[in-house]
Design a protein around this motif. Structure first.
Motif, short mmCIF file in Angstrom:
data_model
loop_
_atom_site.label_atom_id
_atom_site.label_comp_id
_atom_site.label_asym_id
_atom_site.label_seq_id
_atom_site.Cartn_x
_atom_site.Cartn_y
_atom_site.Cartn_z
N ALA A 20 -18.10 31.33 -8.97
CA ALA A 20 -16.68 31.46 -8.65
C ALA A 20 -16.13 30.14 -8.10
O ALA A 20 -15.01 29.74 -8.43
N TYR A 21 -16.89 29.47 -7.27
CA TYR A 21 -16.45 28.17 -6.75
C TYR A 21 -16.29 27.17 -7.90
O TYR A 21 -15.28 26.45 -7.98
N LEU A 22 -17.27 27.10 -8.79
CA LEU A 22 -17.20 26.17 -9.92
C LEU A 22 -16.03 26.49 -10.85
O LEU A 22 -15.52 25.61 -11.53
N ALA A 23 -15.62 27.75 -10.86
CA ALA A 23 -14.50 28.17 -11.70
C ALA A 23 -13.15 27.81 -11.10
O ALA A 23 -12.12 27.91 -11.77
N SER A 24 -13.14 27.38 -9.86
CA SER A 24 -11.88 27.18 -9.15
C SER A 24 -11.42 25.73 -9.17
O SER A 24 -12.20 24.82 -9.41
N PRO A 25 -10.14 25.51 -8.90
CA PRO A 25 -9.63 24.14 -8.79
C PRO A 25 -10.28 23.35 -7.66
O PRO A 25 -10.27 22.12 -7.66
N LEU A 26 -10.87 24.04 -6.68
CA LEU A 26 -11.51 23.37 -5.56
C LEU A 26 -12.72 22.55 -5.99
O LEU A 26 -13.16 21.65 -5.27
N SER A 27 -13.27 22.86 -7.16
CA SER A 27 -14.49 22.18 -7.63
C SER A 27 -14.18 21.05 -8.60
O SER A 27 -15.05 20.64 -9.38
N ALA A 28 -12.97 20.53 -8.58
CA ALA A 28 -12.52 19.56 -9.59
C ALA A 28 -13.40 18.33 -9.70
O ALA A 28 -13.52 17.72 -10.77
N ALA A 29 -14.07 17.94 -8.62
CA ALA A 29 -14.90 16.74 -8.65
C ALA A 29 -16.33 17.01 -9.11
O ALA A 29 -17.13 16.09 -9.21
#
Length: 262
Positions: A236-245
């Protein structure tokens, strides 16, 4: 934490049980419109009803993703998604000399080609929109090859290569492609698997798990089965905009089985 995916559509392959179902549930909890896939109508309906009971946006597509026709049915029903999770997979323990040509082909079709075909449709559209997430659910066995599961490990290594290669095509865009590498995870069928590799197939599930970690997975720092929810949180984290880097990564969630820094 708000993962900021409440306006997005997510497709999770192989999502009627186990890791796939929990990934779908987590994405739905975060507000995404989630599409489940499966080839068993009863299991698919039950999974959709399970997640929908919380008021989440969820629907199912009945299709066999091991075939080009099945993938075409899914992509026709949903031409665009923001998040693609290639989770569909099968596994077994089998002596190398007994793995037939048909076995090799089956594992490649299910574990590799299902994700290739879905990605071949959705990935270019993400690049055109300059946004999207593709995540492959691989395995620690893709790096630390289990000699009792060589045909399975082959497919998991292939997924790592495909994901990294696709990531190289995202340069300068808002699209990312990553892999996760779960270790032994508590999911549908795991008890049968553990008993199949136990010294005595008649032992209890608890005894079979203990023997597995004492022997076949003694390097595990966790020394227990990983829960599907633990995999789902990372996905879920990798799917989110928060993981852009985070892009082109193969991220371990295997309980410390792989004893290496890199």
């Amino acid at each position: 934490m708000d993962l900021k995916i409440d306006s997005q559509t997510a497709l999770v392959s192989g999502s009627t049980a186990g890791i796939g179902l929990e990934i779908a549930r987590k994405l739905a909890e975060e507000g995404a419109h989630v599409i489940l896939t499966g080839r068993d109508a009863n299991k698919l309906d039950a999974a959709v009803a399970d997640i929908a009971a919380s008021g989440a946006q969820v629907e199912g597509v009945l299709a066999d993703l091991t075939s080009a026709q099945g993938v075409a049915a899914v992509t026709a029903a949903h031409p665009d998604v923001d998040i693609l999770v290639n989770n569909l997979g099968i596994y077994e323990s089998k002596p190398f000399a007994e793995i037939s040509d048909a076995d090799w082909q089956l594992y490649f079709d299910v574990n590799v080609m299902s994700g290739v075909r879905l990605s071949r449709h959705y990935f270019p559209r993400m690049l055109d929109r300059n946004g999207g997430r593709v995540i492959f659910v691989s395995s620690e066995t893709g790096i630390a090859v289990d000699p009792t599961m060589i045909h399975y490990a082959m497919t998991k290594t292939a997924q790592l290569s495909i994901a990294r290669g696709m990531a190289g095509l995202t340069r300068g865009t808002g699209v990312t492609v990553n892999s996760v590498m779960p270790g032994p995870t508590r999911s549908e069928g795991i008890v049968d698997f553990l008993k199949s590799v136990a010294s005595d197939p008649s032992v209890s599930a608890e005894q079979a798990e203990a023997e597995f970690f004492a022997g076949a997975r003694s390097a595990s720092l966790l020394q227990r089965m990983i829960e599907p929810e633990e995999i789902a949180s990372l996905v879920a984290y990798l799917a989110s905009p928060l993981s852009a880097a985070t892009n082109g990564a193969a991220i371990r969630v295997e309980g410390g089985l792989i004893n290496a820094i890199a």
